[in-house]
Design an enzyme around this catalytic site. Structure first.
Site, PDB file in Angstrom:
ATOM      1  N   LYS A  48     -10.978   2.661 -16.314  1.00 38.15           N
ATOM      2  CA  LYS A  48     -10.668   1.372 -15.884  1.00 38.15           C
ATOM      3  C   LYS A  48     -11.220   0.970 -17.086  1.00 38.15           C
ATOM      4  O   LYS A  48     -11.300  -0.070 -17.039  1.00 38.15           O
ATOM      5  CB  LYS A  48     -12.250   1.684 -14.801  1.00 38.15           C
ATOM      6  CG  LYS A  48     -11.860   1.983 -13.774  1.00 38.15           C
ATOM      7  CD  LYS A  48     -10.918   1.105 -12.724  1.00 38.15           C
ATOM      8  CE  LYS A  48     -10.864   1.754 -11.265  1.00 38.15           C
ATOM      9  NZ  LYS A  48      -9.738   0.710 -10.376  1.00 38.15           N
ATOM     10  N   ASN A  81      -5.218  -4.030  -7.163  1.00 37.62           N
ATOM     11  CA  ASN A  81      -5.987  -3.426  -6.766  1.00 37.62           C
ATOM     12  C   ASN A  81      -6.121  -2.141  -6.292  1.00 37.62           C
ATOM     13  O   ASN A  81      -7.376  -0.690  -6.224  1.00 37.62           O
ATOM     14  CB  ASN A  81      -6.923  -4.191  -5.967  1.00 37.62           C
ATOM     15  CG  ASN A  81      -7.866  -3.244  -4.746  1.00 37.62           C
ATOM     16  OD1 ASN A  81      -8.733  -3.187  -5.214  1.00 37.62           O
ATOM     17  ND2 ASN A  81      -7.447  -2.927  -3.779  1.00 37.62           N
ATOM     18  N   ILE A 105     -18.874   0.096  -3.809  1.00 38.29           N
ATOM     19  CA  ILE A 105     -18.874  -0.965  -2.760  1.00 38.29           C
ATOM     20  C   ILE A 105     -18.660   0.140  -1.632  1.00 38.29           C
ATOM     21  O   ILE A 105     -17.720   1.430  -1.597  1.00 38.29           O
ATOM     22  CB  ILE A 105     -17.940  -1.901  -3.352  1.00 38.29           C
ATOM     23  CG1 ILE A 105     -17.846  -2.081  -4.251  1.00 38.29           C
ATOM     24  CG2 ILE A 105     -17.468  -2.827  -1.821  1.00 38.29           C
ATOM     25  CD1 ILE A 105     -18.503  -3.987  -4.485  1.00 38.29           C
ATOM     26  N   TYR A 130     -11.606   8.577 -14.803  1.00 38.98           N
ATOM     27  CA  TYR A 130     -11.927   7.346 -14.129  1.00 38.98           C
ATOM     28  C   TYR A 130     -12.422   6.453 -14.885  1.00 38.98           C
ATOM     29  O   TYR A 130     -11.836   5.066 -15.141  1.00 38.98           O
ATOM     30  CB  TYR A 130     -12.630   6.979 -12.797  1.00 38.98           C
ATOM     31  CG  TYR A 130     -12.490   5.820 -12.218  1.00 38.98           C
ATOM     32  CD1 TYR A 130     -12.159   6.058 -11.173  1.00 38.98           C
ATOM     33  CD2 TYR A 130     -13.660   4.422 -12.020  1.00 38.98           C
ATOM     34  CE1 TYR A 130     -12.308   4.451  -9.745  1.00 38.98           C
ATOM     35  CE2 TYR A 130     -14.041   4.315 -11.813  1.00 38.98           C
ATOM     36  CZ  TYR A 130     -13.158   3.912  -9.813  1.00 38.98           C
ATOM     37  OH  TYR A 130     -13.276   2.780  -8.878  1.00 38.98           O
ATOM     38  N   THR A 174     -16.525   1.573   0.945  1.00 38.04           N
ATOM     39  CA  THR A 174     -15.108   1.358   1.325  1.00 38.04           C
ATOM     40  C   THR A 174     -14.862   3.236   2.043  1.00 38.04           C
ATOM     41  O   THR A 174     -15.794   3.554   0.428  1.00 38.04           O
ATOM     42  CB  THR A 174     -14.443   1.027   0.258  1.00 38.04           C
ATOM     43  OG1 THR A 174     -13.763   2.427  -0.863  1.00 38.04           O
ATOM     44  CG2 THR A 174     -14.461  -0.727   0.001  1.00 38.04           C
ATOM     45  N   ASP A 226       0.970  -1.097  -0.045  1.00 40.23           N
ATOM     46  CA  ASP A 226      -0.288   0.136  -0.158  1.00 40.23           C
ATOM     47  C   ASP A 226       0.942   1.245   0.182  1.00 40.23           C
ATOM     48  O   ASP A 226       2.066   1.434   0.679  1.00 40.23           O
ATOM     49  CB  ASP A 226      -0.952   0.039   0.823  1.00 40.23           C
ATOM     50  CG  ASP A 226      -2.319   0.820   0.974  1.00 40.23           C
ATOM     51  OD1 ASP A 226      -3.144  -0.260   0.726  1.00 40.23           O
ATOM     52  OD2 ASP A 226      -2.071   1.941   0.901  1.00 40.23           O
TER      53      ASP A 226
HETATM   54  P1  NAP Z   1     -10.064   2.753  -0.765  1.00 38.25           P
HETATM   55  O1  NAP Z   1      -9.976   2.136   0.370  1.00 38.25           O
HETATM   56  O2  NAP Z   1      -9.557   3.925  -1.226  1.00 38.25           O
HETATM   57  O3  NAP Z   1      -8.705   1.970  -0.708  1.00 38.25           O
HETATM   58  C1  NAP Z   1      -7.564   2.337  -2.034  1.00 38.25           C
HETATM   59  C2  NAP Z   1      -6.528   1.828  -1.704  1.00 38.25           C
HETATM   60  O4  NAP Z   1      -5.446   2.043  -2.670  1.00 38.25           O
HETATM   61  C3  NAP Z   1      -5.718   2.790  -0.399  1.00 38.25           C
HETATM   62  O5  NAP Z   1      -5.147   1.544   0.542  1.00 38.25           O
HETATM   63  C4  NAP Z   1      -4.874   3.895  -0.800  1.00 38.25           C
HETATM   64  O6  NAP Z   1      -4.001   4.031  -0.179  1.00 38.25           O
HETATM   65  C5  NAP Z   1      -4.127   2.900  -2.127  1.00 38.25           C
HETATM   66  N1  NAP Z   1      -3.716   3.566  -2.791  1.00 38.25           N
HETATM   67  C6  NAP Z   1      -3.657   4.805  -3.649  1.00 38.25           C
HETATM   68  N2  NAP Z   1      -3.291   4.842  -4.520  1.00 38.25           N
HETATM   69  C7  NAP Z   1      -1.945   4.128  -4.494  1.00 38.25           C
HETATM   70  C8  NAP Z   1      -1.148   3.942  -5.168  1.00 38.25           C
HETATM   71  N3  NAP Z   1      -0.301   4.942  -5.495  1.00 38.25           N
HETATM   72  N4  NAP Z   1       0.349   3.158  -4.525  1.00 38.25           N
HETATM   73  C9  NAP Z   1       0.098   2.211  -4.286  1.00 38.25           C
HETATM   74  N5  NAP Z   1      -1.487   2.417  -3.074  1.00 38.25           N
HETATM   75  C10 NAP Z   1      -1.967   3.368  -3.471  1.00 38.25           C
HETATM   76  O7  NAP Z   1     -10.807   1.619  -2.022  1.00 38.25           O
HETATM   77  P2  NAP Z   1     -11.354   0.935  -2.640  1.00 38.25           P
HETATM   78  O8  NAP Z   1     -12.942   0.675  -2.576  1.00 38.25           O
HETATM   79  O9  NAP Z   1     -11.292  -0.728  -1.729  1.00 38.25           O
HETATM   80  O10 NAP Z   1     -11.500   0.722  -3.982  1.00 38.25           O
HETATM   81  C11 NAP Z   1     -10.229  -0.218  -4.508  1.00 38.25           C
HETATM   82  C12 NAP Z   1      -9.996  -0.750  -5.942  1.00 38.25           C
HETATM   83  O11 NAP Z   1     -12.160  -1.192  -6.408  1.00 38.25           O
HETATM   84  C13 NAP Z   1     -10.020   0.808  -6.104  1.00 38.25           C
HETATM   85  O12 NAP Z   1      -8.831   0.664  -7.890  1.00 38.25           O
HETATM   86  C14 NAP Z   1     -11.274   1.315  -7.376  1.00 38.25           C
HETATM   87  O13 NAP Z   1     -11.552   1.691  -8.315  1.00 38.25           O
HETATM   88  C15 NAP Z   1     -12.089  -0.123  -7.517  1.00 38.25           C
HETATM   89  N6  NAP Z   1     -13.446   0.291  -7.111  1.00 38.25           N
HETATM   90  C16 NAP Z   1     -13.850   0.119  -6.018  1.00 38.25           C
HETATM   91  C17 NAP Z   1     -15.337   1.019  -5.995  1.00 38.25           C
HETATM   92  C18 NAP Z   1     -16.191   1.701  -4.631  1.00 38.25           C
HETATM   93  O14 NAP Z   1     -17.118   2.096  -4.987  1.00 38.25           O
HETATM   94  N7  NAP Z   1     -15.251   1.252  -3.893  1.00 38.25           N
HETATM   95  C19 NAP Z   1     -16.384   0.079  -7.222  1.00 38.25           C
HETATM   96  C20 NAP Z   1     -15.773  -0.089  -8.242  1.00 38.25           C
HETATM   97  C21 NAP Z   1     -14.177  -0.342  -7.982  1.00 38.25           C
HETATM   98  P3  NAP Z   1      -3.391   5.055   1.011  1.00 38.25           P
HETATM   99  O15 NAP Z   1      -5.229   4.923   1.401  1.00 38.25           O
HETATM  100  O16 NAP Z   1      -3.127   5.398   1.606  1.00 38.25           O
HETATM  101  O17 NAP Z   1      -4.145   6.059  -0.126  1.00 38.25           O
END
Ligand code: NAP
Length: 250
Positions: A161, A91, A190, A157, A192, A38
């Protein structure tokens, strides 16, 4: 369903929060050694501590996926620590500002693309190099429902994607006959930290896009990633798998 990840090593980027956190924990519960990578080492270390307290094996690594040298260092660290790389969940991702396409500044566009698309490419590149030598492996790239649908005010975004879905197909064409499967996942919205800035009316508007009547939970995405990485998904490669409460069915 139970899987056999004993003795296998999987890395998860963005493993310190949200879907990546649940994915790291689910894989560790199934017996994998997990590298929780991370941007925030502190967040990754918290997840590692929780995995270890539950009896699993994991190690934290600080990575910036938008930097190819950092992505390579993550893969090298995994091999040095556990001796193999059997699976990866690419991810890590960010949201970006909510603006129409004509209002997006070039640096805002570049930031989203550098993490969400370039970052997946860099991780994939170095993971594939190692897996090709081993003649086996399975990779899951985290796309989004916005890897197939548009969404007003999220041009970078959505473009990134869609790119992840295409890159996944290409890597599968190139590597499936070499024992390496590559798939992408398209989650609906989701619950999060990525969605934390939303107010109630935005939350309700997003919920209404999902015919199932609610947003998804991170473990519901993590469980699909674990299945796709496992040997039970042995004929599944090159595909984009929705976990979206019927969002895309409309
Ligand atoms: P999240 O809780 O914000 O988790 C994302 C993680 O990625 C965080 O720990 C963040 O670190 C880390 N990150 C950000 N930039 C980074 C970098 N340059 N290098 C390494 N790590 C990095 O978000 P999430 O919802 O779990 O999302 C995870 C994935 O699922 C993403 O690709 C997102 O686009 C996808 N997704 C999410 C949703 C949704 O509704 N939540 C829907 C569809 C797809 P920091 O916290 O330190 O910034």
């Amino acid at each position: 369903m139970s899987y056999d990840f004993q003795g296998k090593t999987v890395l998860v980027t963005g493993g310190g929060s949200g879907i990546g956190e649940f994915s790291s924990k689910d894989l560790a519960k199934e017996g994998a050694n997990v590298v929780v990578a991370d941007l925030s080492l502190e967040h990754a270390e918290r997840v590692v501590q929780e995995i270890k307290s539950a009896g699993g094996e994991a190690t934290a690594f600080k990575v910036d996926v938008s930097d190819p040298a950092s992505a390579k260092a993550m893969v090298d660290f995994t091999i040095k620590t556990y001796g193999s790389l059997d699976g990866a969940v690419n991810n890590a991702g960010i949201g970006g500002p909510a603006k129409n396409t004509g209002d997006y500044e070039p640096d805002e566009w570049r930031k989203v693309m550098s993490v969400n698309l370039d970052g997946v490419f860099y991780c994939l590149k170095y993971e594939l190099e190692v897996m090709e030598k081993a003649g086996k492996g399975s990779i899951v790239n985290m796309a989004s429902i916005l890897g197939t649908n548009g969404f007003a005010t999220a041009p970078a975004y959505v473009a990134a994607k869609h790119g992840v879905v295409g890159l996944t197909k290409n890597a599968a064409l190139e590597y499936s006959a070499k024992g390496i499967r590559v798939n992408s996942i398209g989650p609906g919205f989701i619950k999060t930290p990525l969605l934390e800035q939303m107010n109630k009316s935005q939350f309700d508007a997003l919920t209404s896009l999902h015919p199932i009547g609610r947003l998804g939970e991170p473990e519901e995405v993590a469980q699909l990633a674990t299945f796709l990485l496992s040997d039970k998904a042995s004929f599944i490669t090159g595909s984009y798998h929705l976990v979206d409460g019927a969002y895309a069915a409309q």
